[in-house]
Design an enzyme around this catalytic site. Structure first.
Site, PDB file in Angstrom:
ATOM      1  N   LYS A  90       0.821  -1.217   0.000  1.00 13.96           N
ATOM      2  CA  LYS A  90       0.000   0.000   0.000  1.00 13.96           C
ATOM      3  C   LYS A  90       0.856   1.270   0.000  1.00 13.96           C
ATOM      4  CE  LYS A  90      -4.194  -1.988   1.936  1.00 13.96           C
ATOM      5  NZ  LYS A  90      -3.839  -3.411   2.152  1.00 13.96           N
TER       6      LYS A  90
HETATM    7  C1  LIG Z   1      -4.432  -4.510   1.485  1.00 11.13           C
HETATM    8  C2  LIG Z   1      -3.653  -5.775   1.379  1.00 11.13           C
HETATM    9  C3  LIG Z   1      -4.014  -6.806   0.488  1.00 11.13           C
HETATM   10  C4  LIG Z   1      -5.277  -6.758  -0.359  1.00 11.13           C
HETATM   11  O1  LIG Z   1      -5.219  -5.805  -1.393  1.00 11.13           O
HETATM   12  P1  LIG Z   1      -6.555  -5.292  -2.116  1.00 11.13           P
HETATM   13  O2  LIG Z   1      -6.160  -4.170  -2.980  1.00 11.13           O
HETATM   14  O3  LIG Z   1      -7.478  -4.853  -0.993  1.00 11.13           O
HETATM   15  O4  LIG Z   1      -7.133  -6.450  -2.868  1.00 11.13           O
HETATM   16  C5  LIG Z   1      -3.190  -7.917   0.391  1.00 11.13           C
HETATM   17  N1  LIG Z   1      -2.079  -8.031   1.154  1.00 11.13           N
HETATM   18  C6  LIG Z   1      -1.705  -7.070   2.024  1.00 11.13           C
HETATM   19  C7  LIG Z   1      -0.484  -7.267   2.840  1.00 11.13           C
HETATM   20  C8  LIG Z   1      -2.473  -5.909   2.177  1.00 11.13           C
HETATM   21  O5  LIG Z   1      -2.089  -4.953   3.051  1.00 11.13           O
END
Ligand SMILES: *Cc1c(COP(=O)(O)O)cnc(C)c1O
Length: 465
Positions: A109
């Site tokens: 993210k």
């Molecule tokens: C947010 C997150 C996901 C999922 O991603 P999306 O965009 O919500 O599908 C997967 N792995 C980690 C470590 C995350 O922080």
């Protein structure tokens, strides 16, 4: 490029407004008016650095920020916050691991939220405006958002997390950020309470206007846009190395934001596909891509908590395209879903729901077994989210080169690593080793809308005094 709502009820807006708005006023999601075709550019893009490629891709979607400024924003987002590469590829047995965890909070993210923080500051500085971000988090989003906007001018962030219900590491990644513009609120309740409070406050249009309320959750278009870059980057790199015409990607999926960026990359003409949609036992999305039925159930807690969701907030964008970009048909389908907690799409007999997608889920046993196997056979420690993607991709199998997105560093989830391998100490990272010693700041509040509102009003009044 202008931006429209999936529900067709708002006028088209330029990029900067789309970024500040987050969710469209008609409740829809914001999407570009058309998807740029970059098929002819892929050859020329093959040799670009990550940052140069990011500039090229952003340019196609952003025409209200001068190119030189865009370039500077990209440089600033991906230089200091990513001391190593932004998206290095590493071989691990039969798959390639795309390491997206080299940012400040060790999760993918950061790639989008670092850019979003810089974009917010840039836009607000020119417009003379300000932004107060309110967010609810079960862990990863809150810390990445805080690190994206800490110390930035004209922005304050208020992040609610459920008191005592996020992991100690996740809590510390948020509360040890002491910048004046960062406010952590430990809500005495569950994540659902925090989300209910967020919805109530964000739905109060008068409060929203008066206090310039903004959002950073994964529906923000700039987050999807920033993520398109690593799909194009990795697919071109691997195509060059292997000569394979197309590269398969496996994506640990929760809210469908990450894999949606892969879908856009494929539409633009990057050699991306198929996309392996991998979920944990919360499998609403993998069921959809196997059956065409999208049906909500109950959330089950797992070792990959950032994928523990029921309704995937970004799925509406996909559905819009699936319905032939028909906003009215989409509105009707979303009404059906709100009423019945279930919707379905037409699938011709004997065909896949969508030939671009493969889908599957991995339960706790398979996830932990995958962490153990990759450590023993390949000497690689996977975090539990990444392990879900690796498990599903290798179980389905393919002749194509496969890139598994590593969405978090294993040091964020030492308990899962310990359960899988017997060695929790395998999962460590210097930025996390220090966390427990650092000073922290956090305010505990009752799980009521009034308490959170009062805290915000007080803080904003003090700032103005
Ligand atoms: C947010 C997150 C996901 C999922 O991603 P999306 O965009 O919500 O599908 C997967 N792995 C980690 C470590 C995350 O922080």
């Amino acid at each position: 490029m202008r931006y429209i709502s999936t529900r067709g009820g708002t006028p088209a807006v330029p990029f900067q407004e789309a970024v500040l708005t987050g969710l469209a006023d008609d409740g829809g999601l914001i999407i570009p008016e058309r998807i740029p075709d970059a098929r002819d550019r892929m050859g020329a893009w093959s040799d670009l650095s990550y940052r140069d490629l990011a500039c090229e891709i952003l340019r196609l979607y952003v025409d209200d920020i001068p190119e030189a400024d865009l370039k500077r924003l990209v440089e600033e987002s991906y230089r200091d916050a990513f001391p190593e590469e932004v998206a290095p590829l590493a071989t691990a047995g039969p798959v390639q691991i795309l390491e997206l965890f080299h940012g400040p909070t060790l999760a993918f993210k950061d790639v989008a939220l670092q850019l979003l923080g810089h974009l917010f500051e840039y836009i607000l500085t020119r417009s003379g405006g300000e932004l107060n971000i309110l967010a609810a988090t079960s862990g990863d989003t809150g810390s990445a958002a805080i690190h994206g906007v800490r110390g930035r001018d004209r922005i304050r962030i208020f992040v609610m997390h459920p008191h005592g219900r996020v992991s100690p590491i996740q809590e510390r990644q948020m509360t040890t950020v002491l910048d004046q513009n960062v406010h952590n609120l430990a809500v005495e309740g569950t994540f659902d309470d925090a989300q209910r409070i967020l919805k109530a406050i964000a739905g109060d249009v008068a409060f929203k206007r008066a206090h310039h309320l903004g959002a950073v959750n994964s529906v923000n278009w700039a987050r999807v846009l920033a993520q398109i870059v690593y799909y194009v980057y990795a697919s071109l790199k691997l195509r060059r190395q292997t000569g394979a015409p197309q590269v398969r990607f496996s994506v640990p999926t929760g809210n469908f934001g990450d894999i949606l960026a892969g879908w856009y990359a494929a539409q633009m003409g990057a050699p991306v596909g198929p996309l392996v949609l991998a979920t944990n036992t919360n499998d609403i999305l993998s069921r959809f891509f196997r059956t065409g039925v999208y049906e909500r159930g109950e959330v089950t807690p797992t070792v990959s908590p950032s994928m523990d969701i029921q309704v995937a907030s970004n799925f509406e964008r996909y559905l819009y395209y699936r319905l032939g970009e028909d906003a009215e048909a989409l509105r009707n389908l979303m009404e059906v879903f709100a009423r019945d907690r279930r919707l379905s799409v037409d699938v011709a007999p004997g065909t896949a729901v969508d030939p671009l997608f493969e889908a599957g889920c991995a339960d706790e046993t398979e996830t932990l077994a995958t962490i153990a196997a990759w450590y023993e056979r390949h000497g690689v420690v996977l975090d539990p989210h990444t392990a879900v993607g690796v498990a599903v991709a290798t179980r389905i199998g393919s002749e194509q080169p496969t890139v598994c997105l590593a969405t978090a560093h294993p040091a964020k989830f030492p308990d899962a690593v310990r359960r899988a391998t017997g060695h929790g100490e395998l999962a460590h990272h210097p930025s996390i080793d220090n966390l427990m010693e650092l000073p922290a700041r956090c305010t505990t509040v009752p799980a009521t809308e009034e308490a959170v509102r009062a805290y915000m009003e007080e803080t904003l009044a003090e700032a103005r005094a």
